[in-house]
Structure formats: C-alpha cells, structure tokens
Design an enzyme around this catalytic site. Structure first.
Site: not given
Length: 245
Positions: A11, A130
């Site tokens: 990330d 998500d």
C-alpha cells in the site's frame, strides 16, 4: 485443485509502503520504500503482488509514476488498485503493465461505466467489494469506505450477470486489524458467483490462511496478505508452504 494464491500487499502513500488500520487515512504505519517492499516479496516467492495507490483511493493525488516503476521492476504479476474510476485512470493503470486492475467505488457509483469496462477488458478487471455488516445487513462501502454503496448481494448479482471475471472481497471491520478473516462472508460470495474470489483483510496467522485455503473448492482463489507479513507474524515462505500442504 490449485493451491491458494497469496498476494502480498504493498500500500503506497507518498511513495512509501504503509499499512492502514481498517483503511482509515492517517492510521498508517510506514514500512519504507514501495519498490523495496515489492521486490522483497518477489524474492520471497510471491507470484502476485497486490499494489495499492492509497493517495488515489482517497482522492488526494497519485503515485502513478512510482507504481509504473514498481511494475516495471517486477517479474511477477501485479494487481493494481486505488482510484481507478474513469477511462483515464483505467488506461493509466493498465499502461503500467500490471496484469489486472481492481475497480472499487466506480462499480458502485457508475454501474454503466463498470459494465462497459468489464465487457471491454474481461480478465484484466476485477471488482473490489468492501463490505460492512451492519445489523445483519451486508452493506458495500465506497470512497475509501466513507459512503454507502448499497446491498452486497444485489450488487454482486448485477456484476455477476455483467460477466465480472473476479471479485476481491474485504470485510472492512477486519482489514489491518489482524482479527482473522470472515470465512462466512467469503463462502457466501463464492457460492453466489462462478467468478473466482480473492479474500482480503484480517489474516493474522498461518491457520487463517489454512482456513481460507479450505474454501478453494468453493471458488476462493487467493488471499491478500498485508499487515501480518509486515508485523512478522509469519514469513511469506512459511505462508506459501502452509497453503500448499
């Protein structure tokens, strides 16, 4: 049956590899150079890297040049995610040479566009789901998890009918917490689509990976592993061995 594919996560915020807690901006722990992190996972045996531009995901800039550099230096396949929500950002992501991209918020906010790119790019486009479970309801979250994106099962049915080739499923209450994966959620999604499912969020131990690996026959193809690797709960070679046992 193919063994579970592991995708170590890198990330990226302002060019550095970080991990967030429950995907919240500002909750990151920094782990150093994104290029070094990705090359390290490749050296340790990764076949895929899950590369995320968090600045783009939160709408505060882009690490595009760096991501292209990371993809260019790797010999393994890359799944690229973060801020891919229109033709321009999709073209830029694919131009890095990545094997596939993850589309998230745009699948919720712009379903017509999403249906078109699924049709045009096929296996190069996965959709990130998500999920937040609220009072027993499975709700989708968009825009860095700030907005409601509708009912999971309704959206899954729509995307499945449009031919989505792959789903990346995150229980956002688990992400970055080392709290264990939501196996019921993964199995539920996998049972409702013929497309392969990639698990994301919550992996904390080799036993968690072994548990996800028991779902491969139901359509769970891979697992994204982030914080557990960076926190040295186990090494990538140990993880690869665990899911191949």
């Amino acid at each position: 049956m193919m063994p579970l594919i592991l995708l170590p996560a890198v990330d990226v915020v302002e060019g550095r590899a970080v991990r967030l807690v429950q995907g919240k901006a500002g909750s990151q722990t920094e782990y150093g150079s994104a290029v070094d992190a990705a090359l390290g996972w490749q050296r340790d045996g990764a076949e895929w890297i899950h590369l995320v531009d968090l600045d783009a995901a939160f709408g505060r800039g882009s690490n595009h040049e760096l991501l292209a550099e990371v993809v260019g230096k790797l010999d393994v396949q890359v799944e690229l995610s973060g801020g891919i929500r229109d033709d321009e950002s999709l073209a830029a992501a694919l131009a890095t040479g990545c094997a596939r991209v993850n589309v998230g918020t745009a699948a919720l906010e712009n379903p017509q566009w999403c249906a078109r790119v699924i049709g045009e790019h096929g296996d190069q486009v996965a959709v990130g789901l998500d999920v937040q479970i609220i009072d027993g309801e499975h709700r989708l979250r968009g825009r860095g998890w700030e907005t409601d994106g509708g009912d999971l099962w309704d959206v899954l049915e729509r995307l499945d009918s449009e031919g989505c080739s792959r789903f990346v499923v995150t229980d956002i209450t688990k992400d970055g917490t080392l709290g264990g994966p939501n196996l019921d959620l993964l199995a539920g999604v996998a049972d409702r689509t013929d497309a392969p499912v990639i698990a994301s969020g919550g992996v904390s131990s080799l036993d968690d990976l072994r548990a996800i690996a028991t779902l491969t026959h139901r359509g769970v193809e891979g697992a994204i592993v982030g914080k557990a690797l960076y926190a040295r709960r186990f090494t990538l070679p140990q993880a690869l061995a665990a899911v191949r046992d």
